[in-house]
Write an enzyme that holds these catalytic residues in place. Structure first.
Site, PDB file in Angstrom:
ATOM      1  N   GLU A  78      -9.194  -8.497  -5.466  1.00 11.88           N
ATOM      2  CA  GLU A  78      -8.562  -9.646  -4.781  1.00 11.88           C
ATOM      3  C   GLU A  78      -8.932  -9.702  -3.303  1.00 11.88           C
ATOM      4  O   GLU A  78      -8.752 -10.730  -2.662  1.00 11.88           O
ATOM      5  CB  GLU A  78      -7.034  -9.602  -4.965  1.00 11.88           C
ATOM      6  CG  GLU A  78      -6.262  -8.652  -4.071  1.00 11.88           C
ATOM      7  CD  GLU A  78      -6.357  -7.188  -4.471  1.00 11.88           C
ATOM      8  OE1 GLU A  78      -7.223  -6.838  -5.307  1.00 11.88           O
ATOM      9  OE2 GLU A  78      -5.572  -6.375  -3.931  1.00 11.88           O
ATOM     10  N   HIS A 123     -10.055  -2.996  -5.276  1.00 13.19           N
ATOM     11  CA  HIS A 123      -9.327  -4.261  -5.078  1.00 13.19           C
ATOM     12  C   HIS A 123     -10.206  -5.503  -5.186  1.00 13.19           C
ATOM     13  O   HIS A 123     -10.739  -5.966  -4.171  1.00 13.19           O
ATOM     14  CB  HIS A 123      -8.679  -4.249  -3.692  1.00 13.19           C
ATOM     15  CG  HIS A 123      -7.553  -3.288  -3.566  1.00 13.19           C
ATOM     16  ND1 HIS A 123      -6.238  -3.654  -3.714  1.00 13.19           N
ATOM     17  CD2 HIS A 123      -7.549  -1.959  -3.322  1.00 13.19           C
ATOM     18  CE1 HIS A 123      -5.458  -2.590  -3.560  1.00 13.19           C
ATOM     19  NE2 HIS A 123      -6.230  -1.546  -3.318  1.00 13.19           N
ATOM     20  N   CYS A 157      -4.677  -0.983  -8.176  1.00 12.39           N
ATOM     21  CA  CYS A 157      -4.253   0.084  -7.264  1.00 12.39           C
ATOM     22  C   CYS A 157      -2.829   0.537  -7.587  1.00 12.39           C
ATOM     23  O   CYS A 157      -2.599   1.162  -8.604  1.00 12.39           O
ATOM     24  CB  CYS A 157      -4.405  -0.382  -5.817  1.00 12.39           C
ATOM     25  SG  CYS A 157      -4.285   0.957  -4.623  1.00 12.39           S
TER      26      CYS A 157
END
Lengths: 81, 222
Positions: free
Chosen positions: B196, B194, B85
């Site tokens: 994560e 994302h 990002c």
């Protein structure tokens, strides 16, 4: 004291959603003159005295390295009287 | 196996990135933007957020942070780097990756679970996936529209450097549905969604994001 102006614009081929949003807002307010709108950035840089050629080279460099992203933007530098 | 996670002023996702690293079995090492030391890490993650408030352009100021000089040098020597990002935006501004991320085409900030297809599983960060594998991970950005000139796009496509594409919709106006790309060498990867945030079904839409972090572990052990 002089003022150096750097204008940064998206390249013509890069989509400008903000400009498009402004263009579609104008007629809603009764402003019917615009075919299209592109939105850019203007930097005003104040320096002591009149800029020397060496300083203008530095400003050009800063415009290319930091103030604009050459991948998507163009810039122009001028001294405001 | 030490993986650095950089925190810039305004970074948001450094904790989640560090947690994903630790869950994958590596050791997360916190790096600060003003550090002039990479603390002997084997790879670096640039997490998401709004570094320097997204002032000027997303990632434009972070690019000149002291730690980035070291990251750019190390990436040039082959150290794996993943930008997620805002991290992807920093990598583009640093010219480690081509193109730029611009305002979403509909101007809205997006926050949703997004299906993507892994289209290159040969990079340092994608070997845990099958080519063509579809995963669902969060997408949250205001400026995620990948743009580049026609020649760069043709190069990315012909060299197989698009590592992930959006499936079903084009959420932000990205050219060719590009969600992530890699550099020529395959060690630097930028990704808009994302992974994560998707390492545990308790808190994410899936645990499929973990593949990016186990990939780097495999790449390092080899």
């Amino acid at each position: 004291m002089a003022k150096i102006v750097v204008n940064v614009m998206l390249k013509p081929e890069i989509l400008d959603p903000q400009g498009n949003a402004v263009a579609s807002a104008l007629p809603r307010l009764g402003f019917t003159f615009a075919n299209s709108v592109r939105q850019g950035k203007r930097f005003e840089i104040e320096i002591d005295g009149e800029p020397t050629p060496a300083q203008m080279v530095e400003v050009e460099k800063a415009a290319e390295v930091l103030l604009s992203n050459p991948v998507i933007e163009t810039y122009e530098v001028r001294v405001e009287k | 196996m030490r993986i650095g996670v950089i925190t810039f002023p305004g970074t948001l996702d450094d904790r989640d990135a560090a947690r994903a690293v630790n869950v994958s079995g590596a050791e997360a090492v916190a790096l600060w933007h003003a550090d002039a030391d990479l603390k002997k890490v084997d790879a670096v993650i640039l997490p998401g957020g709004f570094s320097y408030g997204d002032y000027l352009r997303c990632g434009a100021i972070s690019r000149f942070a002291p730690v980035m000089k070291l990251v750019i040098d190390a990436a040039g020597k082959g150290m794996p780097v993943l930008g997620i990002c805002n991290g992807f935006q920093v990598l583009c501004e640093s010219h480690l990756l081509p193109g730029a991320l611009t305002r979403n085409s509909d101007l809205h900030f997006l926050c949703r679970d997004q299906e993507i297809e892994i289209t290159n599983n040969a990079t340092a960060w994608t070997t845990s996936f099958a080519k063509g594998e579809r995963i669902t991970i969060p997408l949250k950005n205001g400026e995620g529209s990948f743009q580049c000139d026609d020649q760069t796009l043709a190069t990315l496509e012909s060299e197989g450097r698009v590592i992930a594409r959006y499936v079903g919709v084009n959420p932000n106006g990205s050219r060719n549905l590009i969600a992530g790309i890699t550099n020529e060498r395959g060690n630097v990867v930028g990704l808009m969604p994302h992974p994560e945030h998707a390492i545990d079904p308790l808190t994410g839409p899936s645990a499929q994001g973990l593949g990016f972090f186990t990939s780097i572990l495999k790449a390092m052990v080899k």
